[in-house]
Design a protein around this motif. Structure first.
Motif, PDB file in Angstrom:
ATOM      1  N   GLU A   5       0.611  -7.211 -10.417  1.00  0.00           N
ATOM      2  CA  GLU A   5       1.568  -8.035  -9.691  1.00  0.00           C
ATOM      3  C   GLU A   5       0.813  -9.151  -8.981  1.00  0.00           C
ATOM      4  OE1 GLU A   5       4.890  -7.708  -6.116  1.00  0.00           O
ATOM      5  OE2 GLU A   5       3.894  -5.926  -6.924  1.00  0.00           O
ATOM      6  N   ASP A   9       3.281 -13.558  -4.949  1.00  0.00           N
ATOM      7  CA  ASP A   9       4.713 -13.281  -4.877  1.00  0.00           C
ATOM      8  C   ASP A   9       5.117 -12.908  -3.447  1.00  0.00           C
ATOM      9  OD1 ASP A   9       7.183 -12.894  -6.634  1.00  0.00           O
ATOM     10  OD2 ASP A   9       7.126 -10.994  -5.531  1.00  0.00           O
ATOM     11  N   VAL A 145       7.405  -9.958 -10.383  1.00  0.00           N
ATOM     12  CA  VAL A 145       7.375 -11.185  -9.568  1.00  0.00           C
ATOM     13  C   VAL A 145       8.793 -11.671  -9.278  1.00  0.00           C
ATOM     14  CG1 VAL A 145       5.082 -12.004 -10.182  1.00  0.00           C
ATOM     15  CG2 VAL A 145       6.988 -12.415 -11.739  1.00  0.00           C
TER      16      VAL A 145
END
Length: 730
Positions: A5, A9, A145
């Motif tokens: 990830e 984000d 995201v």
């Protein structure tokens, strides 16, 4: 596959929404940006692509859309732009069918709806490009995201450069192309639904992706670029290839690496997939080339002056300057114009031109981005910037002049797909406060710009401050003013268009027409003569020159001008009509009748030609033939009151009073305020002996037009006759 990830984000200044809610939110924001264009008019290119395009009419055979270009011209014609977009034209035709005619609201609403759908789907595209294809145990893709992809999709939804594609109905081609571009990319991603098993892929989904690419191409040619995006995604995401390392190996010519260590590339099926994309793309390009028929379209220097520059170096410099201007439109979309041709962007002709700075700045920024995309130690940053550049550059290639000459300098609509790449880079690069401020500013700019696209008047005048050197802008402002009856103002803009572009024959033609109507015949003749000298095959200018010469009593020159017009446009009913008027003025009655008959053969509903034939035959005493022509005309034009009036006069002279009365009365039902019709009907009743009816219609005629020629005299005669009748009766 990518599973991590991206850390950035967490820093996106947006709430974390669910899948459905995020799509609805983006679609709603897109709707807010462009909703005020829903009730706009048909503007600019809509006239040719929609209003004048016979392929939209349900009466036209449906298979014509597969033979003609986007504008309704046959693809085999040398004048065709070769823009083959039958599926887009089909949607226009459906709009026409559902609305029962050319009502722009339905056209606009579909465009707005498509942009909302595309903007919502961008969340999926960005989520895959940033976060990868990682799936859970149920093969459901994980949303790594959610906020980053939402932000990038919002930037896309509210970008003001989209206004031309959304608020301009011809932008439907870009919208449909973008939609199927997305679907093709998402289908390609579905081929790797297995998640971890990067060596496993579905050929069926790749074939579906190729078919959707073909559909995108049938909406707009730019659709084929999705194959390049798919290939880049496969190499960078599926095979997780490090571009920096690949470049380094290419420089060192590392054959073993290029073949794939231990056959890794072959194991992952990359070569097979790339072969499928290459084969499919080649097949589509070959089919597209065959469809073009006579070869590529022929554009002029006015359309794309850089491509006609005197040497290759100047062409390259100016092309790169165009690229920098496109980049500026993405960065600062407050400087928008419906047309960028005809002097709007003057050519760079020497190295001392200060605008070369823009080229250097563009390439400095691109090199900086490429360096970060290749060399950054952060894999998330490398991936995001690389895919941003891929989406920015690849869809723009068909508009870049690299492989073929295009018919424009700058066109905001071709940036529709490239904006996605820009928005992806922007979402990564911006600070939280700046992002929110930019979103708000773009929403306002979209609303303002879509308001300008609602009418031609506001659209054309908005361009005057952006491109004051653009002759076409002044021409269109002048044309719009002339259409609204403001001839004096139109003349000023037409003169400025000709001053800016001394070979602008269409501006000369329109200015000559206005001057003709104002009885400024000498200047009109000079302008129109110049126009046909510059463009000898300009049929409309030849016809208008003939009309002016006829008014100046230059009958031989006028006749030659008319025949020149017909020479260059074989099917020209209006020219035959005006030629007939010339022959009638010269008492060449047979020639006049033949010319008008030709006009009606080419255009059966040419009311003026039919009516003139009836009147000429009436005036020359050929009443029986006049009657036949009049009745033939009314079979085609059953509600034409002018032909009814002329035919009624002919029948009255033949003492067919009852039949004549019927045509007069029908004409008055359609046009009850026609003083001449009331007057001639009164004369008919007078001759017929129906004096009370005659008195009634004489009075109606005089009420509508007190100075009607002969009516007062006839009315006084009738009153004396009625007085005598009363005395006799007494």
């Amino acid at each position: 596959m990518v599973h991590s990830e991206p850390y950035w984000d967490h820093h996106v200044p947006l709430p974390k929404l669910g899948s459905v809610h995020s799509r609805l939110f983006v679609a709603l924001v897109a709707l807010v940006c462009f909703i005020n264009s829903y009730d706009g008019d048909f503007v600019f290119d809509d006239s040719e692509a929609i209003i004048n395009n016979k392929d939209l009419n349900p009466a036209t055979p449906l298979n014509n859309i597969w033979k003609n270009d986007f504008w309704g011209s046959n693809l085999s014609s040398n004048s065709s732009h070769k823009s083959y977009r039958p599926l887009t034209v089909l949607t226009f035709r459906l709009n026409y069918l559902l609305a029962g005619g050319l009502h722009p609201v339905g056209f606009h609403m579909l465009n707005i709806g498509l942009h909302c759908i595309i903007s919502a789907l961008m969340i999926d595209v960005f989520a895959i490009l940033i976060g990868g294809l990682a799936c859970d145990e149920k093969a459901t893709r994980l949303a790594h995201v959610p906020k980053a992809s939402l932000l990038a999709a919002l930037f896309f939804a509210v970008h003001p450069v989209h206004t031309e594609s959304v608020a301009g109905i011809v932008g439907r081609a870009d919208l449909l192309c973008a939609l199927f571009f997305q679907l093709s990319f998402l289908s390609y991603c579905r081929a790797f639904q297995g998640g971890d098993k990067s060596d496993s892929f579905s050929v069926s989904w790749i074939v579906i992706s190729l078919l959707l690419c073909a559909v995108a191409m049938l909406c707009k040619e730019q659709g084929i670029t999705v194959l390049g995006v798919n290939a880049a995604f496969d190499i960078l995401m599926i095979c997780n290839l490090n571009i920096y390392e690949l470049t380094h190996r290419l420089v060192l010519i590392d054959f073993l690496f290029l073949c794939g260590q231990d056959g890794e590339w072959i194991r992952k099926g990359l070569l097979v997939r790339l072969a499928l994309l290459l084969f499919g793309g080649s097949l589509l390009l070959y089919a597209r080339w065959r469809i073009m028929g006579t070869g590529p379209p022929a554009f002029t220097e006015v359309d794309n002056p850089a491509s006609f520059a005197e040497n290759v170096f100047l062409r390259i410099v100016n092309y790169n300057y165009y690229y920098s201007l496109n980049a500026w439109l993405l960065l600062c979309p407050w400087w928008l114009c419906f047309d960028w041709s005809m002097g709007c962007v003057p050519l760079i002709k020497s190295a001392s031109d200060w605008r070369i700075v823009w080229l250097l700045l563009l390439w400095a920024c691109l090199i900086g981005l490429i360096r970060q995309a290749l060399c950054s130690p952060d894999s998330s940053k490398r991936r995001t910037l690389t895919f941003g550049l891929v989406l920015l550059v690849i869809p723009f290639i068909p508009a870049s002049n690299l492989f073929f000459r295009v018919g424009f300098v700058i066109a905001e609509r071709v940036l529709y797909l490239s904006t996605a790449g820009f928005c992806l880079i922007l979402a990564y690069s911006g600070g939280p406060a700046a992002m929110l401020a930019l979103l708000g500013m773009n929403v306002v700019r979209c609303a303002l710009r879509s308001q300008q696209w609602r009418t031609e008047q506001s659209l054309f005048t908005s361009a005057l401050s952006v491109c004051p050197l653009n002759a076409k802008v002044h021409y269109n402002v002048g044309k719009n003013l002339a259409d609204r009856g403001n001839q004096s103002a139109a003349i000023r803009y037409y003169r400025e268009a000709v001053r800016l572009h001394p070979k602008y024959v269409h501006a000369m033609n329109n200015l000559g027409n206005i001057l003709k109507e104002r009885n400024e015949l000498q200047e009109a003749e000079e302008l129109l003569s110049t126009a046909v000298y510059i463009q000898p095959d300009f049929a409309a200018a030849w016809m208008n020159l003939g009309i002016v010469q006829n008014s100046l009593k230059k009958f031989e020159e006028a006749e030659q001008s008319y025949w020149n017009a017909i020479k260059f446009r074989k099917k020209y009913p209006d020219c035959y009509y005006n030629l007939g008027r010339l022959y009638a003025d010269l008492n060449r009655h047979v020639d006049a009748l033949n010319a008008w008959r030709n006009a009606t053969m080419l255009k059966p509903d040419h009311s003026l030609a039919w009516n003139n034939m009836v009147i000429l035959l009436d005036n020359t005493g050929n009443l029986a033939q006049a009657e036949l022509i009049g009745k033939e005309a009314l079979k085609i034009l059953p509600k034409d009151h002018t032909i009814m009036f002329s035919l009624a006069n002919v029948l009255g002279k033949q003492q067919k009073y009852k039949e004549s009365e019927g045509f007069f009365l029908n004409a008055l039902k359609i046009n009850p305020n026609a003083a001449s019709c009331h007057g001639n009907l009164a004369v008919l009743y007078h001759r017929w002996g129906k004096l009370d009816f005659a008195k009634k219609h004489y009075e109606l005629s005089l009420k509508l037009d007190p100075s009607a020629p002969g009516t007062n005299e006839n009315y006084n005669m009738l009153k004396r006759k009625l007085e005598q009748r009363q005395k006799t009766a007494g």
